[in-house]
Motif scaffolding. Structure first.
Motif, short mmCIF file in Angstrom:
data_model
loop_
_atom_site.label_atom_id
_atom_site.label_comp_id
_atom_site.label_asym_id
_atom_site.label_seq_id
_atom_site.Cartn_x
_atom_site.Cartn_y
_atom_site.Cartn_z
N ASP A 105 4.13 -0.06 0.71
CA ASP A 105 5.20 0.69 0.05
C ASP A 105 6.10 -0.26 -0.74
N LEU A 159 9.87 8.62 -4.71
CA LEU A 159 10.12 8.24 -6.10
C LEU A 159 9.29 9.12 -7.04
N SER A 160 8.04 9.36 -6.67
CA SER A 160 7.16 10.12 -7.57
C SER A 160 7.73 11.53 -7.84
N PHE A 182 12.14 -1.05 -6.49
CA PHE A 182 10.89 -0.33 -6.78
C PHE A 182 9.67 -1.25 -6.77
N SER A 208 7.44 5.40 -2.07
CA SER A 208 6.65 5.68 -3.29
C SER A 208 6.52 7.18 -3.50
N GLU A 209 6.30 7.92 -2.42
CA GLU A 209 6.13 9.38 -2.56
C GLU A 209 7.43 10.04 -3.01
N ASN A 241 3.02 2.21 -5.66
CA ASN A 241 3.76 2.67 -6.84
C ASN A 241 3.52 1.72 -8.01
N THR A 242 2.43 1.96 -8.73
CA THR A 242 2.12 1.17 -9.93
C THR A 242 1.15 1.98 -10.77
N TYR A 268 5.44 6.76 -11.66
CA TYR A 268 4.21 7.51 -11.91
C TYR A 268 4.27 8.78 -11.08
N PRO A 317 1.47 8.64 -6.51
CA PRO A 317 1.23 7.26 -6.06
C PRO A 317 -0.26 7.01 -5.82
#
Ligand SMILES: Cc1ncc(COP(=O)(O)O)c(C=O)c1O
Length: 375
Positions: free
Chosen positions: A104, A336-337, A110, A333-334, A84-85, A310, A313
């Motif tokens: 992750d 959050l996206s 985050f 990460s998934e 996640n960046t 973003y 990911p």
């Protein structure tokens, strides 16, 4: 009411005369590349950070690239970073011919989840590269303990974290090196491209200075094959005008974040959390919403610009398909996206705009139970 996602004019307008004076100085001295403006800014930024050395470069991506190159990271090597960046973090690893190994992020901060790092280390691992995402530091003590145990350098991607703090120390000064971007919309932005590296390691600083300028410290004498990653003199001078205002701008971001937190307290959103170990500088103010796409559209219909940081990911990006990751590898990460939404945030954002965004968002955001196909 129209609300922009970012508007730089509010902070630039009062500095116009100083910017023009910098341009005049650079023009008079023809100091277009590097030169006295760069030296002055490098000293001022190092002092601001509390770092021994600052080496400017032409953007944040080359800052990361240069550090990895200076450490001799190359083909066959691995660098551990987060899924996640922004892609630039991983691109820098690819640029030296090494392989990014993703882990992750922690669901609250985050940022890089220390619990994931140790199992990603292999004999090929050459560095750990956490990202201080959205303006908040990763948990550096936990990450440094792992790095020390495995004798690996820790490089901080502080491209979104100018002035952010970890236990009272500035982001970018805690690992072996910190990398900054001065992309215009950053908390400290140039009026064009720019970047910098901070370090307390004199020998690394010397190597970075040499490598950014064709492997040379004296004209036409080249100790190493290097790069042209130099910063323009003009950008150094402009950044020096802006640097004294950074703390004021960061404090304003923090105040705006507090207003969002207050106004959205009872809304169906997950608010960002400032970790007890640090000072968040809210490069981005991120909320999580179950019906994110619907809310984003509703806000756009009301004239409110928002962002997604973003939406895909890195392990699921086409650019890294050859690494063989699949959906489900990094659930935080998934998730959050799918749920994150970046709200308007910049110094000079009027309070009425924050109130308008918060009220519109509170009306549009639904609880999980009411969202069709809720996870
Ligand atoms: C986390 C992160 N890393 C690296 C970069 C790269 O910086 P630049 O755009 O200056 O190359 C950025 C900038 O967008 C970033 O947000």
């Amino acid at each position: 009411m129209k609300v922009s996602f970012v508007d730089l004019s509010a902070i630039h307008k009062p500095l116009e005369q100083e910017f023009k004076a910098v341009f005049q100085r650079v023009l008079d001295k023809s100091s277009f590349i590097m030169g006295p403006e760069i030296k002055m800014f490098e000293e001022a930024f190092a002092a601001y950070l509390g770092a021994d050395h600052c080496i400017t470069v032409n953007n944040g991506t080359t800052a990361l690239h240069l550090v990895l190159a200076a450490l001799g990271v190359g083909p066959g090597d691995e660098v551990i970073t987060v899924a996640n960046t922004f892609i630039a973090t991983a691109e820098a690893v690819s640029a030296v011919g090494a392989t990014p190994v993703f882990v992750d992020v922690d669901p609250v901060s985050f940022t890089m989840d220390p619990a994931q790092v140790e199992k990603a280390i292999t004999p090929r691992t050459k560095a750990i590269l956490p990202v201080h995402l959205y303006g908040q530091c990763a948990d550096l003590d936990a990450l440094l303990a792992i790095a020390d145990r495995h004798k690996l350098p820790l490089i901080e991607d502080a491209c979104q974290a100018h002035g952010s703090e970890y236990k009272g120390r500035k982001a970018g000064t805690i690992g072996l090196a910190g990398c900054f971007s001065f992309y215009p919309g950053k908390n400290l932005g140039a009026l064009g491209e720019g970047g910098a590296i901070s370090t307390n390691d004199a020998s690394l600083a010397g190597k970075l200075r040499m490598l950014r300028d064709h492997g040379s410290l004296r004209k036409y004498e080249h100790s190493l094959p290097g790069f042209n990653f130099r910063l323009e003199g003009l950008q150094g001078g402009l950044l020096a005008v802006k640097l004294p205002h950074l703390d004021t701008w960061n404090n304003e971001r923090r105040k705006l974040a507090a207003v969002y937190n207050e106004k959205l307290r009872d809304a169906n959103v997950v608010l960002p959390v400032e970790m007890p170990y640090g000072k968040h500088v809210y490069h981005l103010y991120i909320v999580q919403i179950e019906n994110r796409d619907e809310v984003k559209t509703q806000l756009a219909n009301e004239g409110i610009d928002t962002g997604l940081h973003y939406p895909v990911p890195l392990h699921l990006q086409e650019a890294y398909r050859q690494l063989g990751y699949k959906k489900g590898d990094f659930p935080v990460s998934e998730g959050l996206s799918q749920r994150i939404l970046s709200l308007p945030m910049y110094p000079g954002l009027p309070l009425e705009a924050v109130e308008h965004v918060a009220a519109t968002l509170a009306r549009a955001a639904k609880p999980q139970a009411e969202v069709a196909g809720a996870r």
